[in-house]
Design an enzyme around this catalytic site. Sequence first.
Site, PDB file in Angstrom:
ATOM      1  N   ASP A  42      -0.472   9.244  -6.156  1.00 26.49           N
ATOM      2  CA  ASP A  42      -0.422   8.461  -4.914  1.00 26.49           C
ATOM      3  C   ASP A  42      -1.395   7.297  -4.992  1.00 26.49           C
ATOM      4  O   ASP A  42      -2.602   7.491  -5.160  1.00 26.49           O
ATOM      5  CB  ASP A  42      -0.816   9.358  -3.732  1.00 26.49           C
ATOM      6  CG  ASP A  42      -0.711   8.613  -2.407  1.00 26.49           C
ATOM      7  OD1 ASP A  42       0.414   8.510  -1.883  1.00 26.49           O
ATOM      8  OD2 ASP A  42      -1.742   8.117  -1.903  1.00 26.49           O
ATOM      9  N   TYR A  47      -5.493  -0.032  -2.066  1.00 22.74           N
ATOM     10  CA  TYR A  47      -6.552   0.686  -2.790  1.00 22.74           C
ATOM     11  C   TYR A  47      -7.136  -0.168  -3.922  1.00 22.74           C
ATOM     12  O   TYR A  47      -8.215   0.125  -4.424  1.00 22.74           O
ATOM     13  CB  TYR A  47      -6.046   2.006  -3.397  1.00 22.74           C
ATOM     14  CG  TYR A  47      -5.533   3.032  -2.401  1.00 22.74           C
ATOM     15  CD1 TYR A  47      -5.690   2.863  -1.024  1.00 22.74           C
ATOM     16  CD2 TYR A  47      -4.883   4.176  -2.841  1.00 22.74           C
ATOM     17  CE1 TYR A  47      -5.201   3.805  -0.123  1.00 22.74           C
ATOM     18  CE2 TYR A  47      -4.399   5.120  -1.940  1.00 22.74           C
ATOM     19  CZ  TYR A  47      -4.559   4.923  -0.580  1.00 22.74           C
ATOM     20  OH  TYR A  47      -4.072   5.851   0.294  1.00 22.74           O
ATOM     21  N   LYS A  72       2.208   1.931  -1.637  1.00 30.53           N
ATOM     22  CA  LYS A  72       2.379   1.602  -0.212  1.00 30.53           C
ATOM     23  C   LYS A  72       2.157   0.112   0.021  1.00 30.53           C
ATOM     24  O   LYS A  72       1.313  -0.503  -0.652  1.00 30.53           O
ATOM     25  CB  LYS A  72       1.366   2.393   0.640  1.00 30.53           C
ATOM     26  CG  LYS A  72       1.252   3.872   0.256  1.00 30.53           C
ATOM     27  CD  LYS A  72       0.328   4.647   1.164  1.00 30.53           C
ATOM     28  CE  LYS A  72      -0.021   5.995   0.568  1.00 30.53           C
ATOM     29  NZ  LYS A  72      -1.156   5.978  -0.381  1.00 30.53           N
ATOM     30  N   HIS A 105       2.529   1.534   4.780  1.00 32.90           N
ATOM     31  CA  HIS A 105       1.243   2.240   4.850  1.00 32.90           C
ATOM     32  C   HIS A 105       0.837   2.588   6.290  1.00 32.90           C
ATOM     33  O   HIS A 105       0.383   3.700   6.559  1.00 32.90           O
ATOM     34  CB  HIS A 105       0.167   1.375   4.177  1.00 32.90           C
ATOM     35  CG  HIS A 105      -1.001   2.155   3.656  1.00 32.90           C
ATOM     36  ND1 HIS A 105      -1.744   1.745   2.583  1.00 32.90           N
ATOM     37  CD2 HIS A 105      -1.569   3.311   4.062  1.00 32.90           C
ATOM     38  CE1 HIS A 105      -2.708   2.623   2.347  1.00 32.90           C
ATOM     39  NE2 HIS A 105      -2.624   3.579   3.237  1.00 32.90           N
TER      40      HIS A 105
END
Length: 272
Positions: A42, A47, A72, A105
């Site tokens: 994931d 990120y 996402k 997201h």
Amino acid sequence: MTITLSDGRKMPRLGLGTWPMDDEQARQAVTQAIPLGYRLIDTAASYGNEAGVGAAVADADVAREELFVTTKLRGSQHGYDAALRGFEESRARLGLDYVDLYLIHWPLPGRGLYADTWRAFVHLQEQGLARSIGVSNFTPEQIERLVEETGVWPAVNQVELHPGFAQRELLAWHAEHGIVTESWTPLGRGPKLFDEPAVAETAAAHGRTPAQVVLRWHLQLGAVPIPKSADPERMRQNLEVFDFSLTDDEMARISSLGGGRQGGDPETYVEL
Ligand SMILES: NC(=O)c1ccc[n+]([C@@H]2O[C@H](COP(=O)([O-])OP(=O)(O)OC[C@H]3O[C@@H](n4cnc5c(N)ncnc54)[C@H](OP(=O)(O)O)[C@@H]3O)[C@@H](O)[C@H]2O)c1
């Protein structure tokens, strides 16, 4: 172990979370996790570690088709055209031909663009670029709006879920509509939860660690947990949760801890 999504595709029952790793930490963690047996990874555009994840996937001794990579869309790329661009940027950073699961997201209801964004996701799935599509942090009302506007249900809703925030009503609603629940912050980010008597005593009774008991709790709820660990020993431990079962009483006791959210509220959270 896999679970079948509403679009017919199969998703691993447990995965590796990669927030808050940077590119190099994610590359190392994913490189260590795959030989241990992790198949679901994931990540997210926000990120900042998609390139690291992609490098580890490229170097893995496991065929691409056996891996399940989720990423996402970041909040600043809501809207039809922006979402298509956001996807292409993620795909380029990951270095992949396709993504297994692409998620919105956050719904960002204040921006009012999540339905347009979802249309782009439907297009990406039709193109085969995102094999499965879903959402994260969506409420039932927000999901119903997506379906009203496109006729397409998300296969997955990735939400905050842990014993301190058991989300009973949402899980029941997901089950009723064939949506797989994926659990973020599945371990409640650690130590405090592990010291709760309901968790610690259940762990002692089964000869398991508290983290294993909590991950087993997710599996028995029907959810797909994505614990983050950068430590190979804890990664291994977190995968060894398919060979024991919690009783109904243990499940109920763990579910009633209370405590509330640790992350953002989907109705108000603003993510860029
Ligand atoms: N969709 C969203 O909005 C959203 C939001 C938040 C997170 N996520 C995803 O969910 C993933 C997991 O959530 P999270 O990272 O917030 O929390 P988490 O997985 O509940 O907890 C991670 C923490 O637990 C520790 N840990 C892991 N396994 C352990 C074990 N067996 N024993 C003891 N400690 C252990 C980790 O430390 P070590 O690394 O040192 O092992 C880390 O400090 C993220 O990585 C991300 O991929 C998604």
